[in-house]
Design a protein around this motif. Sequence first.
Motif, short mmCIF file in Angstrom:
data_model
loop_
_atom_site.label_atom_id
_atom_site.label_comp_id
_atom_site.label_asym_id
_atom_site.label_seq_id
_atom_site.Cartn_x
_atom_site.Cartn_y
_atom_site.Cartn_z
N SER A 119 35.86 36.17 55.68
CA SER A 119 36.67 35.51 54.65
C SER A 119 38.15 35.67 54.96
O SER A 119 38.94 34.73 54.81
N GLY A 126 30.24 40.41 43.58
CA GLY A 126 31.65 40.06 43.59
C GLY A 126 32.48 40.95 42.67
O GLY A 126 33.58 41.37 43.03
N ILE A 185 34.80 37.44 47.52
CA ILE A 185 33.97 36.48 48.24
C ILE A 185 32.87 37.21 49.02
O ILE A 185 31.69 36.83 48.96
N LYS A 226 40.75 38.77 47.06
CA LYS A 226 39.83 37.64 47.00
C LYS A 226 38.79 37.70 48.12
O LYS A 226 37.66 37.26 47.94
N ASN A 227 39.16 38.27 49.26
CA ASN A 227 38.19 38.43 50.34
C ASN A 227 37.07 39.38 49.93
O ASN A 227 35.90 39.15 50.25
#
Length: 146
Positions: free
Chosen positions: A91, A133, A105, A101-102
């Motif tokens: 990611s 997540g 994901i 956010k990685n």
Amino acid sequence: MPRSRFSGSLSTPKVEVMIDTGNPFLNLTVDGFLKIGTVAAARAVAEDAYDVLRKGNISRHKFEHSLKKMCKEGAYWGTVAGVYVGLEYGSERIRGTRDWKNAMIGGAMTGALVSAASNNNRDKIVIDAITGGAVATAAEFLNYLV
């Protein structure tokens, strides 16, 4: 052709092992597998040792069962960690940025993959993706605090 190296260092209280395969993606995946797999195996051993101490005896059958459990738990959680680390790194490479956010994901995709491999219930897969997540994002935020 890349060379494979194995290096390690031991200093209290941290043990650091790094395997260099010549590929950053593989390096991180193997590192995650080894670290979390070792933790899971140690947890299984500690749990069974407590059980032996509580009951006061051990048999060959219990010892073999404990060894199989240790290997199974280490392999399972090591694989989950390797998948997560690999997906988070992927990611990061695709998005071109390193942020929380990685982790979200990677955690969501890992939760969905592990759930899909173990059952066919679509709702359960979605719930496990959300959980993966959320846990990965929370862990990433905790890393920022420390």
